[in-house]
Design a protein around this motif. Structure first.
Motif, PDB file in Angstrom:
ATOM      1  N   TYR A  41     -15.330  50.440   3.290  1.00 46.51           N
ATOM      2  CA  TYR A  41     -16.017  49.316   3.267  1.00 46.51           C
ATOM      3  C   TYR A  41     -15.974  48.845   1.460  1.00 46.51           C
ATOM      4  N   ALA A 101     -27.091  56.099  -0.440  1.00 52.29           N
ATOM      5  CA  ALA A 101     -27.742  55.636   0.701  1.00 52.29           C
ATOM      6  C   ALA A 101     -26.947  53.892   1.051  1.00 52.29           C
ATOM      7  N   GLY A 102     -25.417  55.362   1.521  1.00 55.43           N
ATOM      8  CA  GLY A 102     -24.467  53.843   1.627  1.00 55.43           C
ATOM      9  C   GLY A 102     -23.501  53.131   0.739  1.00 55.43           C
ATOM     10  N   ILE A 106     -25.849  51.210  -0.800  1.00 53.74           N
ATOM     11  CA  ILE A 106     -26.511  49.588  -0.699  1.00 53.74           C
ATOM     12  C   ILE A 106     -27.302  49.337  -2.438  1.00 53.74           C
ATOM     13  N   VAL A 151     -24.174  47.427  -3.153  1.00 53.45           N
ATOM     14  CA  VAL A 151     -24.639  45.979  -2.892  1.00 53.45           C
ATOM     15  C   VAL A 151     -25.400  45.067  -3.406  1.00 53.45           C
ATOM     16  N   LEU A 152     -26.734  45.258  -3.139  1.00 52.75           N
ATOM     17  CA  LEU A 152     -27.384  45.405  -3.768  1.00 52.75           C
ATOM     18  C   LEU A 152     -27.452  44.620  -5.185  1.00 52.75           C
TER      19      LEU A 152
END
Length: 155
Positions: free
Chosen positions: A5, A26-27, A29, A32-33
């Protein structure tokens, strides 16, 4: 899977998520944000304080009650109950913590200044049962605590 990923995002966006705090939680996230959408990481307590005016309420109360799903040694590392406790200490207010469960080494949190820590779990149950019964268990625990407090206030 997470490595792939990250590698794919790096390949297409030229942004390495490993460079950002929150890249593993949380994966990924949070990374990414922050990395892709240019969001800002704000501690949960800071967000809570800004939206709820909690400090003003604490300043004007006699007792602060906070809580979380499970209170344990990790609670001291940036979780809301300890943040609430810090604000309450600023105004000399006592703090009780009511949680779904009391986990490993929760007793060490008394050193921070909690006057009481309570679990709403009154018997062994699985996680699904605990979630389903949480409203009733919280009500029962709060009722018992208020009865005790009322006794001492009248005394």
């Amino acid at each position: 899977g997470m490595t792939n990923y990250r590698d794919q995002l790096l390949r297409y966006t030229h942004i390495d998520l490993n460079d950002f705090e929150g890249g593993g939680a949380a994966g990924g996230i949070g990374a990414v944000l922050i990395g892709i959408l240019h969001a800002e990481m704000i501690p949960g307590l800071q967000l809570l304080l800004s939206y709820s005016h909690l400090e003003e309420h604490i300043k004007d109360c006699d007792l602060v009650i906070t809580g979380e799903g499970q209170t344990d040694l990790q609670t001291r590392y940036g979780k809301v109950p300890v943040g609430v406790l810090q604000v309450a200490k600023k105004y000399g207010k006592p703090v009780i913590c009511i949680s779904g469960a009391l986990g490993l080494q929760y007793e060490e949190l008394y050193e921070l200044g909690f006057i009481g820590m309570f679990s709403i779990s009154d018997r062994a149950m699985n996680f699904r049962q605990a979630l389903d019964q949480a409203p009733q268990k919280l009500t029962a625990c709060a009722h018992s605590l208020m009865k005790m407090i009322r006794y001492f206030v009248k005394a």
